[in-house]
Scaffold this motif. Structure first.
Motif, mmCIF file in Angstrom:
data_model
loop_
_atom_site.group_PDB
_atom_site.id
_atom_site.type_symbol
_atom_site.label_atom_id
_atom_site.label_comp_id
_atom_site.label_asym_id
_atom_site.label_seq_id
_atom_site.Cartn_x
_atom_site.Cartn_y
_atom_site.Cartn_z
ATOM 1 N N GLY A 1 0.796 -1.217 0.000
ATOM 2 C CA GLY A 1 0.000 0.000 0.000
ATOM 3 C C GLY A 1 0.830 1.269 0.000
ATOM 4 O O GLY A 1 0.291 2.364 -0.206
ATOM 5 N N GLY A 2 2.124 1.123 0.220
ATOM 6 C CA GLY A 2 3.009 2.278 0.263
ATOM 7 C C GLY A 2 3.463 2.730 -1.110
ATOM 8 O O GLY A 2 3.019 2.199 -2.141
ATOM 9 N N SER A 3 4.368 3.710 -1.108
ATOM 10 C CA SER A 3 4.849 4.311 -2.352
ATOM 11 C C SER A 3 6.364 4.415 -2.345
ATOM 12 O O SER A 3 6.993 4.530 -1.289
ATOM 13 N N LEU A 4 6.924 4.375 -3.547
ATOM 14 C CA LEU A 4 8.343 4.638 -3.769
ATOM 15 C C LEU A 4 8.478 5.388 -5.079
ATOM 16 O O LEU A 4 7.642 5.235 -5.986
ATOM 17 N N ARG A 5 9.550 6.150 -5.166
ATOM 18 C CA ARG A 5 9.856 6.834 -6.415
ATOM 19 C C ARG A 5 11.264 6.472 -6.840
ATOM 20 O O ARG A 5 12.225 6.724 -6.111
ATOM 21 N N LEU A 6 11.379 5.891 -8.024
ATOM 22 C CA LEU A 6 12.673 5.544 -8.594
ATOM 23 C C LEU A 6 13.131 6.637 -9.549
ATOM 24 O O LEU A 6 12.314 7.252 -10.238
ATOM 25 N N SER A 7 14.438 6.852 -9.563
ATOM 26 C CA SER A 7 15.038 7.803 -10.496
ATOM 27 C C SER A 7 16.164 7.119 -11.247
ATOM 28 O O SER A 7 16.826 6.222 -10.716
ATOM 29 N N CYS A 8 16.389 7.560 -12.461
ATOM 30 C CA CYS A 8 17.490 7.032 -13.272
ATOM 31 C C CYS A 8 18.068 8.183 -14.070
ATOM 32 O O CYS A 8 17.373 8.770 -14.917
ATOM 33 N N ALA A 9 19.328 8.497 -13.804
ATOM 34 C CA ALA A 9 19.984 9.614 -14.471
ATOM 35 C C ALA A 9 21.030 9.101 -15.457
ATOM 36 O O ALA A 9 21.845 8.240 -15.115
ATOM 37 N N ALA A 10 20.982 9.651 -16.650
ATOM 38 C CA ALA A 10 21.957 9.302 -17.680
ATOM 39 C C ALA A 10 23.071 10.339 -17.697
ATOM 40 O O ALA A 10 22.825 11.534 -17.491
ATOM 41 N N SER A 11 24.284 9.878 -17.943
ATOM 42 C CA SER A 11 25.426 10.794 -18.022
ATOM 43 C C SER A 11 26.419 10.274 -19.048
ATOM 44 O O SER A 11 26.368 9.111 -19.441
ATOM 45 N N GLY A 12 27.312 11.164 -19.452
ATOM 46 C CA GLY A 12 28.326 10.774 -20.418
ATOM 47 C C GLY A 12 28.165 11.508 -21.726
ATOM 48 O O GLY A 12 27.529 12.555 -21.818
ATOM 49 N N ASN A 13 28.739 10.925 -22.763
ATOM 50 C CA ASN A 13 28.733 11.520 -24.095
ATOM 51 C C ASN A 13 27.397 11.225 -24.775
ATOM 52 O O ASN A 13 27.252 10.236 -25.473
ATOM 53 N N ILE A 14 26.410 12.081 -24.522
ATOM 54 C CA ILE A 14 25.037 11.862 -24.983
ATOM 55 C C ILE A 14 24.629 12.972 -25.937
ATOM 56 O O ILE A 14 24.723 14.148 -25.578
ATOM 57 N N ARG A 15 24.144 12.579 -27.101
ATOM 58 C CA ARG A 15 23.613 13.565 -28.048
ATOM 59 C C ARG A 15 22.092 13.596 -28.019
ATOM 60 O O ARG A 15 21.491 14.655 -28.127
#
Length: 118
Positions: free
Chosen positions: A15-29
């Motif tokens: 019944g609870g909640s969570l928030r996931l995050s995913c950050a991209a880094s590097g040589n990204i166009r």
């Protein structure tokens, strides 16, 4: 080199909640579709939710109306808001992104554990 780094997993009661995050880094166009997958013990990895660079979304039937995927292109980050969590949501959650760097390919994060107790 492109990296995806996830955060936000943990242990929560049903019944609870969570928030996931995913950050991209590097040589990204460019970053195209970003998504979340999960893999429970003894099961195959499955798509949970995905969002295109045009902000179209799709969800697994099992999480519709409970999970929300979103992205912030300026931060190169994708989020997964998980509400009304159930024990069957317990799994390792992986971020995936289709990224154009030096070339174009799919990248995976290292995974973050989500555990839901009954």
């Amino acid at each position: 080199q492109v990296r995806l780094v996830e955060s936000g997993g943990g242990l929560v009661q049903a019944g609870g909640s969570l928030r996931l995050s995913c950050a991209a880094s590097g040589n990204i166009r460019s970053i195209y579709t970003m998504g979340w997958y999960r893999q429970a013990p003894g099961k195959q990895r499955e798509l949970v939710a995905a969002v295109t660079d045009g902000f179209s979304t799709n969800y697994a039937d099992s999480v519709k109306d409970r999970f929300t995927i979103s992205r912030d292109n300026a931060k190169k980050t994708v989020y997964l808001q998980m509400n009304s969590l159930k024990p069957e949501d317990t799994a390792v959650y992986y971020c995936n992104a289709d990224i154009l760097g030096l070339g174009r390919r799919a990248y995976w994060g290292q995974g973050t554990q989500v555990s839901v107790s009954s």
